[in-house]
Every structure is written in structure tokens, then in C-alpha cells.
Scaffold this motif. Structure first.
Motif, short mmCIF file in Angstrom:
data_model
loop_
_atom_site.label_atom_id
_atom_site.label_comp_id
_atom_site.label_asym_id
_atom_site.label_seq_id
_atom_site.Cartn_x
_atom_site.Cartn_y
_atom_site.Cartn_z
N MET A 63 10.79 14.17 20.82
CA MET A 63 10.69 15.62 20.89
C MET A 63 9.41 16.03 21.61
N TRP A 64 9.44 17.23 22.15
CA TRP A 64 8.27 17.83 22.78
C TRP A 64 8.02 19.15 22.05
N PRO A 65 7.34 19.11 20.89
CA PRO A 65 7.20 20.32 20.05
C PRO A 65 6.52 21.45 20.81
N ASN A 66 6.98 22.64 20.53
CA ASN A 66 6.41 23.87 21.08
C ASN A 66 6.57 23.97 22.60
N SER A 67 7.42 23.13 23.18
CA SER A 67 7.66 23.22 24.62
C SER A 67 8.76 24.25 24.88
N THR A 68 8.47 25.18 25.76
CA THR A 68 9.47 26.16 26.15
C THR A 68 10.39 25.62 27.24
N THR A 69 9.92 24.59 27.95
CA THR A 69 10.74 24.01 29.01
C THR A 69 11.75 23.02 28.46
N TYR A 70 11.33 22.24 27.43
CA TYR A 70 12.20 21.20 26.88
C TYR A 70 12.25 21.35 25.35
N PHE B 252 0.83 -1.20 0.00
CA PHE B 252 0.00 0.00 0.00
C PHE B 252 0.87 1.25 0.00
N LYS B 253 0.39 2.28 -0.71
CA LYS B 253 0.97 3.60 -0.60
C LYS B 253 0.46 4.25 0.69
N VAL B 254 1.36 4.79 1.49
CA VAL B 254 0.97 5.38 2.77
C VAL B 254 1.68 6.72 2.92
N PRO B 255 0.96 7.80 3.17
CA PRO B 255 1.62 9.09 3.40
C PRO B 255 2.22 9.14 4.81
N VAL B 256 3.43 9.67 4.93
CA VAL B 256 4.08 9.85 6.21
C VAL B 256 4.73 11.22 6.23
N TYR B 257 4.97 11.73 7.44
CA TYR B 257 5.64 13.02 7.57
C TYR B 257 7.14 12.79 7.69
N CYS B 258 7.92 13.52 6.88
CA CYS B 258 9.38 13.38 6.85
C CYS B 258 10.04 14.69 7.26
N ALA B 259 10.94 14.59 8.21
CA ALA B 259 11.79 15.74 8.58
C ALA B 259 13.09 15.62 7.80
N MET B 260 13.05 16.07 6.55
CA MET B 260 14.18 15.88 5.64
C MET B 260 15.36 16.80 5.98
N GLY B 261 15.07 18.01 6.41
CA GLY B 261 16.13 18.95 6.69
C GLY B 261 16.98 18.57 7.88
N ASP B 262 16.46 17.64 8.69
CA ASP B 262 17.17 17.21 9.89
C ASP B 262 17.77 15.82 9.72
N GLY B 263 17.76 15.29 8.49
CA GLY B 263 18.42 14.01 8.25
C GLY B 263 17.52 12.86 7.88
N GLY B 264 16.30 13.13 7.40
CA GLY B 264 15.45 12.04 6.90
C GLY B 264 14.74 11.25 7.98
N TRP B 265 14.21 11.93 8.99
CA TRP B 265 13.48 11.27 10.06
C TRP B 265 12.02 11.02 9.64
N THR B 266 11.49 9.84 9.97
CA THR B 266 10.09 9.50 9.74
C THR B 266 9.33 9.63 11.05
N ARG B 267 8.26 10.40 11.05
CA ARG B 267 7.47 10.53 12.28
C ARG B 267 6.62 9.27 12.47
N VAL B 268 6.82 8.57 13.57
CA VAL B 268 6.10 7.33 13.83
C VAL B 268 5.06 7.49 14.93
N PHE B 269 5.12 8.61 15.65
CA PHE B 269 4.12 8.82 16.69
C PHE B 269 4.00 10.32 16.97
N HIS B 270 2.76 10.77 17.21
CA HIS B 270 2.52 12.16 17.57
C HIS B 270 1.22 12.23 18.37
N HIS B 271 1.24 13.02 19.42
CA HIS B 271 0.02 13.24 20.21
C HIS B 271 0.04 14.67 20.74
N ASP B 272 -1.04 15.39 20.42
CA ASP B 272 -1.24 16.75 20.90
C ASP B 272 -2.56 16.76 21.66
#
Length: 779
Positions: free
Chosen positions: A632-639, A560-580
Motif C-alpha cells: 500500500m501507499w498510504p495517503n497517496s492520492t495518485t495510488y 518474546f512478546k512483540v507488539p505489531v500493528y494489525c489491520a483486523m477489519g481488512d482480514g487480519g493483516w500484519t504490518r511487516v514494513f512501513h516507511h514514511d
């Protein structure tokens, strides 16, 4: 003074003329004798009271309805004089200026409080037209005078002093007495099968009846209702002593020549003869019919106008056709291809393989225009998107998209939104006689469309597997299939979706695709399994500006074709989990590894199964390349900084753990600015209740896929975070290494011949031969 006296005398005469007919004289009773002076004073007081009552009714010259009166200064509820629109006469009417904004004219009032035997004659429409305060009052026959030309009725039925909330309805089409012509606006008492006020010859005891199967909400009834010993007028829950019917004039929007409401989306005719009426909205930019629901939506958006779901008129193959359009679901523009509403009879089941059924009635119980599907493709596209849903069932809709140009082949659809993916292989011509189309390869009726047989209902999306191994399908009452075409992103000439990462071929002939995006590369690189693999190929082709964003990957296990989010500018990372948790308060279920697959920007997203022992996409034990993880803890000012770890050696203990150990200490910290007390021990299946995975051996620090919140927050380096992301990538060894634990030349664990491993490095060997000995030197 003379003028006042004449007004009072005229008012008294009018009141006397409007009074109900005198009742028969009662039997003689005892009297209380008054003096002459007292009698005279009482007569004068009566004249004054009548005068005050008349003066309480404001003059309403030129006013035709209570809606007109509402527009005058200081308008309040009470009696007003209006002139009927048909020019026949002037009339005193009762106006309500308070309920729902006011402007209501009372058409009917019936009270049994003073006389329990007060009932009209059978079939009577009007009563005491000139006395709006009478116990039995009706001007129902004059109702057309209280609506604007071309506008619908709005009706209010209420039962004063009963404690019952009123009912409010609005006409849904402009005819006088149809059954089912009322749209519910506020209707708390609809258990009686209400379908609108209408006349019914089979039950002449009432002039107007508001229920299909009873006399509930009856108007001008000629006999009382008796229920549980109580007697009275028809009410929503039983007998009531008072009933009233009011109406209000609808003010059409300026775009409309006739309307069923007050907005621009309620038109039944257009004020501009050149405008196109589509689903009760006048679209002024169109001079001809559109060819699909998608085209209608695009035209409305281009004009800055909005349209809602409903029946539209379009042109299909040079024929005018009414179709149902869904303008709300996932961006709108959906055309209904099929509908089947099973009512328990064979009339709603197919007799064969029909694909054209009731094509002129998109609201029919059985409906299909599948034979016209090719006509709904946009000119610049060649692919369909399908929406399968089960209205009224509470089940989520399924959505798929074609991956190649075949409609009936069983594996040509990519899942976009599949809450019920049991054995799904795509819509296809059914293998059995049970349905025209099946979407499931193993169970004939799963996701069936246009069925020819049923067992207590139609086949729904949930496959029920019994303990004895047998299989059945959860039944539903209604199944619908909708379609829309796919407009490619401008960078694509052919696509399997509308986004920049869904190209099949590029609009620029000098470009080719990688991960579904167009780049300046010599040939198509196709789809890889991970972002780092795609990045390495592009870098090897001298493409250095690779943007972050969504890329298409191909799952090796399914294809299957599956869309994923790639952080290419930081070395080709694939996001495997996210929770907001700020936008998604739902949590993972215990043992749940995949959530919202195919929707990488979802606030709760997981493809953690790709890290599993069986299907790990990032670790290659054969090649000896390790996996890296970034938390990562996106948008965290503490971490604000990430944590990065790398496997310390490659073996089978991966996530979820399937080997002997439940604490795989096989990661070493590369960047770990927030190491928690207790020390990091690697991602592992949690033995805590709060998370599916934890990253610390002695605490919940760095927990992911939490099943419960701790302190109403997510667990980061400390408790209190709102957002967490985990990325993964596979490591590529240094060219000198055959196997490695990292990308550096000192990270080698094995070397290709003739190199030899020495202190983590693969070094060449040189041989020096003398007459006495042979000396080998490693350099």
C-alpha cells in the motif's frame, strides 16, 4: 538662568570631587601661549560641556537598579542615579540597556589603555565608587544591593574592543561566595575550567577569580599577566587591555519567594507557604511529599504545571529521601536506582554486593537505592520498567519491561527499545563477582550495573568479538539504571504495559485476553504469532467487532512478546514494513531486515525477517497454506488502492531467498491495479543498490526498504511516493481442502480422505455396484 547656573556649578564640583587623584607633576615641557580672550572662551565652553554631561543623566528618584531604570520610558544605556537598597546612599552607576534585553549594572571596569600600570592593591574590593567612568572602577562590595531579596545573581563578564564574545552566568543557588555557584547561560570561553566567580585565599592577587585552575576571568587583579610577551589583564585566551563585570536583577515569578531565574521552574522558595517545592517548581496542589518520581509527575500534570529533570524530595517507606528524577525521557517519571561514574580509581568500584550506596546523595559517583526498588511501585501496579543508559557516551539508552513479578530472574523482561540487543536476557543478579547486576547471559560484563572491577572503564552495551573468537566489551565512564512502575490501561487489572493491548488479566471479570486485548470470550486465547491467527480465533468465538490497532504477538523462535500493528477489519493483516520519509529520512542498510522491532508505529519499521525461509510466520509448508502480501501507499492520492498477491505454490523460496533462484516467480496477482511495465515477479532480494527488496523483475517498481532515495522519494508504482507499507497474512484453506492456494473451495491442492481432488476441488466419491461391473462416480 540662575537655576541652570547653580546646576552647572554643582555638577562641576561633583565632577571635580569624583575625579581620580592627581598624578605627579610631569617634567616641564614647552607650552603654547593663548590670549586672555581665548582662555576665557575655553573656560566657558568647559562649563557648558560639564553641564551637558550632567543633564544627560536622567533623574532616577526611587530607582534602585538598572533593571528598575529599564522599566522607565525611553531608557537607554548611560549613567543613572540610583538609591542603594541598604539605604546607605545614592549612587551614580553605568547601565547597559541593550545586551540580552538590558537592565545590567556595571560592578567593575578596569582599563590599561591609558595607564598600563593601573592596578589596585591586593585584596581591594572597591575603587572610585563615585566615578563610574574611571579607568579603575569597582563597586563589587555593594553587589547585594543589585539583586532582589531571595533572588540569584546574573553576571556578565566582557572584554570591550577585544573581539571576544562576553560570558553570561546565573547563580544556581542563593549563597554569596561559593565555588561552583554559577550556571552557564552563554559561555563561549570555558576551556579554563570555569566554576563561577569566587574568592580564593590561596591566590590573593585577585579579589574574584572565575576559573578553578587559573586566573582566567579574574576581577580586581593586583598584578598583570604576561603571556608570550604580551602583558595585560586576565582574559579567556590571554592578556586583554580592558575587562568589565556587570550584574542584573532577576525578577522572580509570582510563584516564587526566591529564585535562580525568571520562570516558575526557577524557584528556591515558594510564595505560598502551603505549596510544595519540587525541583525548583512550586506545586500548589500537593500538601505532602509524593512517593516516587512518577507520582510527582502525575501531580504536576494534574495541576497543569510542568517539571524538569533533577533532584526531588519524596517519601520512601515513611522516610524523606532526595532522589534524581528524569522527567523528560520517554514520558518521564523515572527514578534513578543506581549510578556509577568510574574515575580510574578503586573508590568508584564496589567492594562486594552492596545494594545501598550513598542513598542520601543521588548525584554521588557511586550511588544505589536498589534495596528500595519495591517502594517505587504504584499502588495499582506490580510491574517495573527499566532504563539503562550511559551518559556522555553518545550511546542510546536501553529500555525493558517486566513480564512477570520477579526482579532477579534472567528472562522476565521484554525488550521495549533495545539498540544493542546482543545476547540480552534481562537484568539479573550477576553470575560473577564482576557486577551486582548483569543483563547479558554470555558475556559477564555486558550491560553490567554496579561493577566491582574495571579494565580501563565500565562495561557498556557493545560486545566486541575478535577474529580469534575472544570477546570483550566496549568501555564507558558512567552507567545509570532508572526505574518506573507501569500503570495499567483501565481495561486491565494486571498488565505488562500501560496500553490497551498489554493486558494480562481484564478488569471486567467476564472478559478474557487475546493478543493482549480484552474481549468477550470464554477463556484466555493467549498470544499468537500473526494477526490473522488471532482474528480467526476471535471470529470462531463469535467476536465480529475486532478493531484495528496494536496487538501483542509471541515470536515462536524466542518466545518474546512483540507488539505489531494489525489491520483486523481488512482480514487480519500484519504490518511487516512501513516507511514514511516525511518524518523519517533515514534509510535501511543493505541486508537489514529488522528495524525498530517493538515500535510498530515508527516512521521506519520492519520485521521482514518474519517472511524469511527459516522463520516464516505466515506460510505453513506442512499444512500447505500459502502467504498473501498487500502493498500500500498510504495517503497517496495518485495510488489509493493496494496491490495484493498470493503465493502460487508453497515451497522454500521465500524472503530472503535461500534457494537456488533469485527471482521467485511464485506469486499471482489477486488485486493489482497498478502493474508496472515489465510485470510483477514477486518480492525478492534486490540485485539493485537502491533497495533491500524489489517487487518487479525488470524495474524498481514497488521497492521496499530502500537504501537510497530515487529523486528524493520512495518507489511506488512510479517514483515519487512519500510513504509505503507492506502487510502479510497466512491463508486458511477452505474446510474441504487439506492443502490449498487460496481460501476458495476451488483453490484446493490436496484433499483429506475420502475426498478426491478434481479441478481444484475436493469432492466426495460414490460407489455403485452391479452384477457385471463396479462403477465409481465422483460428485
Amino acid at each position: 538662568m540662575a537655576t541652570t547656573q547653580r546646576r552647572a556649578t554643582a555638577a562641576a564640583a561633583a565632577a571635580e570631587a569624583a575625579a581620580p587623584a592627581a598624578a605627579p607633576a610631569p617634567a616641564p615641557k614647552a607650552r603654547v601661549t593663548m590670549s586672555t580672550s581665548a582662555s576665557t572662551r575655553l573656560q566657558k565652553l568647559a562649563v557648558v560641556v560639564v553641564a551637558l554631561i550632567v543633564f544627560a543623566v536622567p533623574a532616577a528618584t526611587g530607582l534602585e537598579t538598572c533593571s528598575d531604570v529599564l522599566a522607565t520610558p525611553n531608557a537607554s544605556s548611560g549613567l543613572y542615579n540610583v538609591s542603594l537598597r541598604d539605604g546607605s546612599r545614592a549612587l551614580t552607576v553605568m547601565c547597559d540597556m541593550e545586551y540580552d534585553g538590558g537592565g545590567w549594572t556595571r560592578l567593575f571596569h578596569h582599563s590599561l589603555v591609558n595607564d598600563s600600570n593601573l592596578f589596585p592593591q591586593q585584596g581591594q574590593q572597591d575603587a572610585n565608587i563615585d566615578n563610574p567612568t574611571a579607568d579603575l572602577y569597582s563597586i563589587v562590595s555593594l553587589r547585594d544591593n543589585f539583586r532582589a531579596a531571595g533572588a540569584a545573581f546574573e553576571l556578565l563578564l566582557r572584554w570591550p574592543n577585544s573581539g571576544l564574545p562576553p560570558q553570561q552566568w546565573r547563580q544556581s543557588d542563593i549563597t554569596d561566595e561559593p565555588a561552583s555557584f554559577i550556571e552557564l547561560i552563554s559561555a563561549p570561553h570555558t576551556q579554563k575550567g570555569f566554576i563561577g566567580l569566587y574568592q580564593r585565599a590561596s591566590e590573593p592577587q585577585s579579589y574574584l577569580i572565575g576559573a578553578q585552575f587559573s586566573w582566567a576571568y579574574a576581577v580586581m587583579q593586583s598584578i598583570p599577566i604576561v603571556l608570550n610577551g604580551a602583558e595585560g589583564l586576565f582574559g579567556p585566551g590571554g592578556p586583554v587591555p580592558v575587562a568589565e563585570l556587570w550584574t542584573r536583577e532577576l525578577k522572580c515569578d509570582s510563584m516564587c519567594a526566591g529564585c535562580t531565574g525568571t520562570t516558575a521552574q526557577d524557584c528556591v522558595a515558594c510564595a505560598d507557604p502551603a505549596a510544595l517545592l519540587i525541583n525548583s517548581t512550586c506545586i500548589t496542589t500537593n500538601t505532602s511529599f509524593a512517593m516516587s518520581c512518577e507520582a510527582l509527575l502525575e501531580a504536576a500534570e494534574a495541576a497543569g504545571e510542568s517539571v524538569s529533570s533533577g533532584v526531588y524530595t519524596i517519601v520512601v517507606d515513611d522516610k524523606v529521601l532526595d532522589v534524581y528524577c528524569d522527567m523528560d525521557t520517554v514520558g518521564g517519571g523515572w527514578t534513578r536506582l543506581t549510578r556509577q561514574a568510574y574515575d580510574g580509581t578503586s573508590d568508584t568500584l564496589l567492594q562486594g554486593k552492596e545494594t545501598s550506596i550513598n542513598p542520601d546523595d543521588p548525584q554521588a559517583s557511586v550511588y544505589s537505592i536498589v534495596d528500595l526498588r519495591a517502594s517505587f511501585l504504584a499502588p495499582n501496579t506490580t510491574l517495573f520498567e527499566f532504563l539503562l543508559r550511559w551518559p556522555g557516551s553518545g550511546l542510546q539508552a536501553q529500555r525493558w519491561r517486566q513480564t512477570d513479578i520477579e526482579f532477579d530472574a534472567p528472562t522476565t523482561l521484554v525488550p521495549i527499545d533495545l539498540p544493542y540487543p546482543t545476547d540480552f536476557v534481562g537484568l539479573r543478579t550477576s553470575r560473577s563477582f564482576a557486577a551486582v547486576f548483569d543483563a547479558d547471559v554470555s558475556d559477564d560484563l555486558a550491560f553490567a550495573v554496579l561493577q566491582s572491577r574495571a579494565f580501563g572503564g565500565l562495561a557498556g552495551p557493545k560486545v566486541l568479538r575478535r577474529s580469534d573468537g575472544s570477546v570483550s566489551v566496549e568501555r564507558v565512564d558512567t552507567v545509570e539504571l532508572l526505574v518506573r512502575s507501569i500503570s495499567c490501561h483501565p481495561s486491565c487489572s494486571l498488565c505488562f504495559g500501560p496500553k490497551v493491548h498489554e493486558c494480562v488479566t481484564c478488569a471486567d471479570a467476564n472478559q478474557h485476553t487475546s493478543g493482549g486485548r480484552c474481549f468477550d470470550i470464554p477463556t484466555d486465547f493467549g498470544l499468537d504469532a500473526t494477526c490473522d491467527a488471532t482474528l480467526r480465533k476471535l471470529n470462531a468465538a463469535n467476536v465480529t467487532a475486532v478493531p484495528d490497532g496494536t496487538y501483542m504477538m509471541r515470536a515462536p523462535a524466542t518466545g518474546f512478546k512483540v507488539p505489531v500493528y494489525c489491520a483486523m477489519g481488512d482480514g487480519g493483516w500484519t504490518r511487516v514494513f512501513h516507511h514514511d520519509i516525511r518524518t523519517e529520512t533515514h534509510l535501511a542498510e543493505p541486508g537489514q531486515f529488522d528495524i525498530n522491532v517493538g515500535v510498530p508505529d515508527a516512521p521506519l519499521y520492519s520485521i521482514m525477517s518474519t517472511l524469511g525461509a527459516e522463520n516464516n510466520l505466515f506460510e505453513n509448508p506442512t499444512a500447505g497454506t500459502p502467504m498473501e502480501l498487500k502493498l500500500m501507499w498510504p495517503n497517496s492520492t495518485t495510488y489509493p488502492l493496494p496491490h495484493i498477491w498470493r503465493q502460487s505454490f508453497v515451497r522454500c523460496t521465500k524472503i530472503p531467498v535461500v534457494c537456488s533462484s533469485f527471482q521467485p516467480n511464485y506469486y499471482r496477482g489477486i488485486e493489482t491495479p497498478y502493474i508496472a511495465t515489465g510485470g510483477f515477479s514477486g518480492l525478492r532480494t534486490s540485485n539493485f543498490d537502491e533497495a533491500v527488496f524489489v517487487a518487479s523483475g525488470t524495474s524498481l517498481a514497488y521497492a521496499m526498504m530502500q537504501t537510497t532515495l530515487v529523486g528524493d522519494a520512495l518507489i511506488g508504482p512510479t517514483i515519487g511516493e512519500q510513504e509505503v507499507s507492506l502487510f502479510a497474512r497466512g491463508m486458511a484453506c477452505h474446510p474441504t481442502c487439506e492443502r490449498c492456494l487460496g481460501p476458495e473451495p476451488t483453490d484446493c491442492t490436496a484433499c483429506a480422505f475420502p475426498l478426491e481432488l478434481s479441478s481444484g476441488q475436493c469432492l466426495a466419491t460414490t460407489t455403485t455396484t452391479t452384477t457385471a461391473t463396479t462403477t465409481t462416480t465422483t460428485t
